[in-house]
Design a protein around this motif. Structure first.
Motif, short mmCIF file in Angstrom:
data_model
loop_
_atom_site.label_atom_id
_atom_site.label_comp_id
_atom_site.label_asym_id
_atom_site.label_seq_id
_atom_site.Cartn_x
_atom_site.Cartn_y
_atom_site.Cartn_z
N LEU A 171 -9.06 -59.32 15.27
CA LEU A 171 -7.50 -59.36 15.21
C LEU A 171 -6.87 -59.41 16.31
CD1 LEU A 171 -7.39 -56.46 12.61
CD2 LEU A 171 -7.27 -58.69 12.10
N HIS A 172 -6.15 -60.47 16.59
CA HIS A 172 -5.33 -60.52 17.94
C HIS A 172 -3.83 -61.20 17.55
CE1 HIS A 172 -5.28 -65.22 17.50
NE2 HIS A 172 -6.54 -64.88 16.79
N SER A 173 -3.09 -61.65 18.65
CA SER A 173 -1.77 -61.72 18.30
C SER A 173 -1.11 -60.69 17.54
CB SER A 173 -1.45 -63.16 17.52
OG SER A 173 -1.95 -64.31 18.31
N CYS A 214 -8.59 -55.17 25.82
CA CYS A 214 -7.99 -55.47 24.95
C CYS A 214 -7.67 -54.57 23.94
CB CYS A 214 -8.49 -56.76 24.14
SG CYS A 214 -8.30 -58.32 25.12
N HIS A 215 -8.70 -53.73 23.80
CA HIS A 215 -8.54 -52.32 22.79
C HIS A 215 -7.75 -51.56 23.49
CE1 HIS A 215 -10.31 -48.59 21.31
NE2 HIS A 215 -9.97 -49.33 20.29
N ALA A 216 -8.07 -51.31 24.61
CA ALA A 216 -7.10 -50.01 25.48
C ALA A 216 -5.57 -50.55 25.30
CB ALA A 216 -7.67 -50.01 26.91
N ASN A 217 -5.20 -51.90 25.60
CA ASN A 217 -3.98 -52.05 25.81
C ASN A 217 -3.54 -52.61 24.35
OD1 ASN A 217 -4.46 -54.88 25.47
ND2 ASN A 217 -4.42 -55.09 27.61
N LYS A 218 -4.12 -52.50 23.37
CA LYS A 218 -3.84 -52.62 21.81
C LYS A 218 -3.31 -54.12 21.66
CE LYS A 218 -2.40 -48.01 21.17
NZ LYS A 218 -1.40 -46.86 20.73
N SER A 219 -3.98 -54.95 22.22
CA SER A 219 -3.66 -56.45 22.20
C SER A 219 -4.79 -57.33 21.26
CB SER A 219 -3.60 -57.19 23.52
OG SER A 219 -4.69 -57.31 24.16
N MET A 259 4.09 -47.97 10.02
CA MET A 259 3.24 -47.61 11.40
C MET A 259 2.02 -48.16 11.59
SD MET A 259 3.61 -44.04 13.45
CE MET A 259 3.79 -44.39 15.11
N ILE A 260 1.48 -48.77 12.64
CA ILE A 260 0.38 -49.09 12.91
C ILE A 260 -0.43 -48.01 13.49
CG2 ILE A 260 -1.34 -50.76 13.94
CD1 ILE A 260 0.28 -52.17 11.95
N TRP A 261 -1.83 -47.68 13.01
CA TRP A 261 -2.82 -46.59 13.53
C TRP A 261 -3.70 -47.58 14.10
CZ3 TRP A 261 -8.09 -46.23 12.43
CH2 TRP A 261 -8.69 -45.35 13.12
N TRP A 262 -3.76 -47.24 15.44
CA TRP A 262 -4.77 -48.01 16.46
C TRP A 262 -6.08 -47.00 16.53
CZ3 TRP A 262 -4.37 -52.82 17.54
CH2 TRP A 262 -5.45 -53.24 18.65
N PRO A 263 -7.37 -47.56 16.16
CA PRO A 263 -8.36 -46.66 16.28
C PRO A 263 -8.87 -46.40 17.94
CG PRO A 263 -9.24 -48.98 16.14
CD PRO A 263 -7.61 -48.75 15.94
N GLU A 264 -9.19 -45.10 18.07
CA GLU A 264 -9.75 -44.42 19.48
C GLU A 264 -10.84 -45.33 19.86
OE1 GLU A 264 -10.10 -40.68 20.51
OE2 GLU A 264 -8.48 -39.83 18.82
N SER A 265 -11.69 -45.84 18.88
CA SER A 265 -12.83 -46.64 19.30
C SER A 265 -13.11 -47.56 18.07
CB SER A 265 -14.26 -45.76 19.44
OG SER A 265 -14.58 -45.14 18.23
N ILE A 266 -13.75 -48.63 18.43
CA ILE A 266 -13.92 -49.79 17.41
C ILE A 266 -15.09 -49.34 16.50
CG2 ILE A 266 -14.78 -52.30 17.36
CD1 ILE A 266 -13.47 -52.60 20.01
N PRO A 267 -14.79 -49.19 15.24
CA PRO A 267 -15.65 -48.90 14.26
C PRO A 267 -16.45 -49.85 13.98
CG PRO A 267 -13.45 -49.70 13.11
CD PRO A 267 -13.54 -49.76 14.58
N THR A 268 -17.50 -49.41 13.07
CA THR A 268 -18.45 -50.32 12.36
C THR A 268 -18.17 -50.38 11.03
OG1 THR A 268 -20.35 -49.62 13.99
CG2 THR A 268 -21.09 -50.67 11.76
N LEU A 269 -18.10 -51.89 10.57
CA LEU A 269 -17.70 -52.21 9.17
C LEU A 269 -18.76 -52.88 8.65
CD1 LEU A 269 -14.17 -53.56 10.18
CD2 LEU A 269 -14.65 -51.13 9.46
N LEU A 270 -18.91 -52.70 7.26
CA LEU A 270 -20.29 -53.43 6.50
C LEU A 270 -19.47 -53.84 5.19
CD1 LEU A 270 -23.15 -53.63 6.56
CD2 LEU A 270 -23.36 -51.60 5.05
N VAL A 271 -19.98 -55.13 4.78
CA VAL A 271 -19.63 -55.76 3.60
C VAL A 271 -20.82 -56.49 3.31
CG1 VAL A 271 -18.48 -57.51 2.43
CG2 VAL A 271 -16.99 -55.99 4.02
#
Length: 191
Positions: free
Chosen positions: A98-100, A64-69, A1-13
């Motif tokens: 991340l798209h498609s 796009c975030h709201a409609n999970k696209s 199952m795909i978990w979709w975040p409520e908000s776009i996180p900040t990621l660091l590398v």
């Protein structure tokens, strides 16, 4: 199952940060998109306008975030932010997403472009590592594709350095604005 975040996180590398795209990024997006190399190797138009940049930064990323696209991130790098004469705010380096999105099949595709001033510094590789790890390990995708113009050697190298595997050439996969068909290289990261 795909978990979709409520908000776009900040990621660091390392020195590279991925964060939500904001309306304040529109000017930097527009300025970076004036580089003719970006539309040469992406589906973005050669005549990228400020209106398109404003729409992306203000509306499209949110919708796009709201409609999970699609899940958009702005790339920043602290080394660029400290560089004298660097033309973008806060080390802005480009956009990655991340798209498609194919939720039933647990698949997505990575897409990105880098400002020319940020290329060759591992910013793209670090960003690809961060978004791929997030997509596979946190969101639950089983596969993330990287589809690259066969002539785009730096992009192919970046995906390999980010842990993607080359899977093959897709003949006549994409149509350019002039109507010509081009081959695309397929890479993938899997869980």
């Amino acid at each position: 199952m795909i978990w979709w975040p409520e908000s776009i996180p900040t990621l660091l590398v390392e020195t590279t940060k991925l964060r939500p795209v904001t309306p304040a990024d529109a000017e930097d997006i527009y300025r970076a998109m004036q580089d003719p190399e970006i539309p040469k190797f992406t589906t973005l138009p050669a005549d990228y306008s400020l209106d398109l940049a404003i729409d992306l930064a203000s509306n499209k990323t949110v919708a796009c975030h709201a409609n999970k696209s699609q899940l958009y991130f702005a790339m920043e790098d602290s080394r660029l932010a400290q560089k004298d004469g660097y033309p973008y705010k806060n080390g802005f380096a480009g956009v990655i997403s991340l798209h498609s999105i194919d939720i039933p099949n647990h698949r997505a595709e990575i897409g990105y472009w880098l400002a020319k001033e940020a290329r060759g510094m591992r910013v793209g590789t670090n960003a690809a590592v961060a978004i791929t790890e997030y997509g596979l390990m946190t969101m639950g995708f089983h596969r993330i594709d990287g589809i690259v113009n066969v002539a785009n050697e730096p992009s192919k190298k970046m995906l390999l350095n980010a842990g993607y595997e080359f899977e093959g050439i897709m003949k006549k996969y994409a149509t350019r604005p002039d109507g010509s068909q081009i081959d695309m290289a397929l890479f993938a990261a899997t869980r």
